[in-house]
Design a protein around this motif. Sequence first.
Motif, PDB file in Angstrom:
ATOM      1  N   THR A   1      41.979  46.258  42.486  1.00 20.11           N
ATOM      2  CA  THR A   1      42.885  45.107  42.409  1.00 20.11           C
ATOM      3  C   THR A   1      42.130  43.859  41.975  1.00 20.11           C
ATOM      4  O   THR A   1      42.628  43.071  41.156  1.00 20.11           O
ATOM      5  CB  THR A   1      43.565  44.891  43.776  1.00 20.11           C
ATOM      6  OG1 THR A   1      44.303  46.074  44.123  1.00 20.11           O
ATOM      7  CG2 THR A   1      44.516  43.708  43.736  1.00 20.11           C
TER       8      THR A   1
ATOM      9  N   ILE B   1      43.242  39.984  34.097  1.00 22.48           N
ATOM     10  CA  ILE B   1      44.358  39.075  33.818  1.00 22.48           C
ATOM     11  C   ILE B   1      43.849  37.645  33.672  1.00 22.48           C
ATOM     12  O   ILE B   1      44.288  36.895  32.791  1.00 22.48           O
ATOM     13  CB  ILE B   1      45.419  39.178  34.931  1.00 22.48           C
ATOM     14  CG1 ILE B   1      46.066  40.572  34.898  1.00 22.48           C
ATOM     15  CG2 ILE B   1      46.481  38.090  34.778  1.00 22.48           C
ATOM     16  CD1 ILE B   1      46.956  40.877  36.093  1.00 22.48           C
TER      17      ILE B   1
ATOM     18  N   ARG C   1      48.285  51.481  36.112  1.00 24.54           N
ATOM     19  CA  ARG C   1      48.574  50.107  35.674  1.00 24.54           C
ATOM     20  C   ARG C   1      49.750  49.518  36.457  1.00 24.54           C
ATOM     21  O   ARG C   1      49.735  48.342  36.841  1.00 24.54           O
ATOM     22  CB  ARG C   1      48.860  50.089  34.173  1.00 24.54           C
ATOM     23  CG  ARG C   1      47.639  50.342  33.303  1.00 24.54           C
ATOM     24  CD  ARG C   1      47.917  50.015  31.844  1.00 24.54           C
ATOM     25  NE  ARG C   1      48.895  50.919  31.237  1.00 24.54           N
ATOM     26  CZ  ARG C   1      48.588  52.038  30.609  1.00 24.54           C
ATOM     27  NH1 ARG C   1      47.318  52.429  30.509  1.00 24.54           N
ATOM     28  NH2 ARG C   1      49.537  52.788  30.058  1.00 24.54           N
ATOM     29  N   THR C   2      50.780  50.337  36.678  1.00 17.60           N
ATOM     30  CA  THR C   2      51.949  49.876  37.436  1.00 17.60           C
ATOM     31  C   THR C   2      51.575  49.517  38.869  1.00 17.60           C
ATOM     32  O   THR C   2      51.984  48.476  39.398  1.00 17.60           O
ATOM     33  CB  THR C   2      53.038  50.971  37.451  1.00 17.60           C
ATOM     34  OG1 THR C   2      53.441  51.246  36.106  1.00 17.60           O
ATOM     35  CG2 THR C   2      54.238  50.533  38.257  1.00 17.60           C
TER      36      THR C   2
ATOM     37  N   GLU D   1      41.469  44.175  38.287  1.00 16.54           N
ATOM     38  CA  GLU D   1      42.679  43.918  37.499  1.00 16.54           C
ATOM     39  C   GLU D   1      42.997  42.427  37.455  1.00 16.54           C
ATOM     40  O   GLU D   1      43.378  41.887  36.412  1.00 16.54           O
ATOM     41  CB  GLU D   1      43.866  44.692  38.099  1.00 16.54           C
ATOM     42  CG  GLU D   1      45.197  44.446  37.422  1.00 16.54           C
ATOM     43  CD  GLU D   1      45.266  44.904  35.973  1.00 16.54           C
ATOM     44  OE1 GLU D   1      46.289  44.618  35.316  1.00 16.54           O
ATOM     45  OE2 GLU D   1      44.316  45.552  35.488  1.00 16.54           O
TER      46      GLU D   1
ATOM     47  N   ARG E   1      49.441  46.279  38.953  1.00 20.39           N
ATOM     48  CA  ARG E   1      50.205  45.053  38.704  1.00 20.39           C
ATOM     49  C   ARG E   1      50.929  44.617  39.974  1.00 20.39           C
ATOM     50  O   ARG E   1      50.982  43.429  40.295  1.00 20.39           O
ATOM     51  CB  ARG E   1      51.201  45.301  37.585  1.00 20.39           C
ATOM     52  CG  ARG E   1      52.070  44.112  37.222  1.00 20.39           C
ATOM     53  CD  ARG E   1      51.262  42.943  36.662  1.00 20.39           C
ATOM     54  NE  ARG E   1      51.201  41.817  37.569  1.00 20.39           N
ATOM     55  CZ  ARG E   1      50.775  40.601  37.224  1.00 20.39           C
ATOM     56  NH1 ARG E   1      50.329  40.367  36.004  1.00 20.39           N
ATOM     57  NH2 ARG E   1      50.754  39.631  38.096  1.00 20.39           N
ATOM     58  N   ARG E   2      51.486  45.592  40.708  1.00 23.36           N
ATOM     59  CA  ARG E   2      52.142  45.257  41.964  1.00 23.36           C
ATOM     60  C   ARG E   2      51.118  44.834  43.009  1.00 23.36           C
ATOM     61  O   ARG E   2      51.350  43.898  43.788  1.00 23.36           O
ATOM     62  CB  ARG E   2      52.945  46.467  42.471  1.00 23.36           C
ATOM     63  CG  ARG E   2      53.692  46.214  43.776  1.00 23.36           C
ATOM     64  CD  ARG E   2      54.699  45.101  43.632  1.00 23.36           C
ATOM     65  NE  ARG E   2      55.335  44.779  44.918  1.00 23.36           N
ATOM     66  CZ  ARG E   2      55.599  43.532  45.312  1.00 23.36           C
ATOM     67  NH1 ARG E   2      55.333  42.498  44.523  1.00 23.36           N
ATOM     68  NH2 ARG E   2      56.173  43.315  46.476  1.00 23.36           N
TER      69      ARG E   2
ATOM     70  N   PHE F   1      50.255  34.779  38.941  1.00 24.66           N
ATOM     71  CA  PHE F   1      50.333  35.505  40.205  1.00 24.66           C
ATOM     72  C   PHE F   1      51.290  34.716  41.105  1.00 24.66           C
ATOM     73  O   PHE F   1      51.173  33.483  41.180  1.00 24.66           O
ATOM     74  CB  PHE F   1      48.964  35.602  40.868  1.00 24.66           C
ATOM     75  CG  PHE F   1      47.938  36.328  40.049  1.00 24.66           C
ATOM     76  CD1 PHE F   1      48.031  37.703  39.852  1.00 24.66           C
ATOM     77  CD2 PHE F   1      46.887  35.650  39.462  1.00 24.66           C
ATOM     78  CE1 PHE F   1      47.097  38.382  39.094  1.00 24.66           C
ATOM     79  CE2 PHE F   1      45.937  36.319  38.700  1.00 24.66           C
ATOM     80  CZ  PHE F   1      46.044  37.692  38.514  1.00 24.66           C
TER      81      PHE F   1
ATOM     82  N   ASP G   1      49.997  41.207  42.673  1.00 23.88           N
ATOM     83  CA  ASP G   1      51.039  40.275  43.091  1.00 23.88           C
ATOM     84  C   ASP G   1      51.114  40.191  44.617  1.00 23.88           C
ATOM     85  O   ASP G   1      51.209  39.098  45.183  1.00 23.88           O
ATOM     86  CB  ASP G   1      52.397  40.712  42.531  1.00 23.88           C
ATOM     87  CG  ASP G   1      52.535  40.436  41.039  1.00 23.88           C
ATOM     88  OD1 ASP G   1      51.672  39.712  40.491  1.00 23.88           O
ATOM     89  OD2 ASP G   1      53.488  40.941  40.426  1.00 23.88           O
TER      90      ASP G   1
END
Length: 211
Positions: free
Chosen positions: A75, A82, A27-28, A78, A31-32, A117, A35
């Motif tokens: 990605t 979101i 998950r970490t 994910e 999330r990066r 984002f 972005d």
Amino acid sequence: MHGRRGPSGTPVTKVDGRVERGNRTRRTVLRRAVDIASVEGLEALSVGRLAGELELSKSGVFALFGSKQELQLATVREASRIFVTEVLEPASGAADGLVRLRDLCEGWLRYSERRVFPGGCFFYGVMAEFDAREGAVHDALAEAQRAWLAELERCAERARAAGELGADTDPAQLAFELVALMETANAMSVLHGETAPYARARRGIAARLRG
């Protein structure tokens, strides 16, 4: 997974701590990744970069994805999750038809305006990167775009059937025009660093839906 039995003798399942740590790490990393991709594109992603920025083991991050393409696909998934949370779910309680259509458009503009984002709409940027390519990543992005357009079309169809839009309204054309207004606002706002394009898009959407 480790099995044991509770007081009643029924099996109790305990999640392996390593699995949970792996899930948290995944998950970490994602999330990066979303972005970075929203600003620099999916091709800017690499296991080495993500591991370095997050101070993680490169081999551990690689084990989570296995290849650059799978990292890119994860990605996109994910980012889709979101998007659903930020745009679709807030409008889920709205009455179907014109009210929901307006709520979806406003939700999309807020999602872009708030920089969920950092690069604005995740999909606007990465679709331009992959639109002329072939392969699994292109297909995943195309499917996400089709699903968004289909939801807007469905709402427009319901609004037309309820008499909230003119009988001659073409739902597919209306959805296309609404997306064009939203994406132009996103692009101009990101490029110029100003919020005025969102106000213009809101006026354009309101006028189109009145029409």
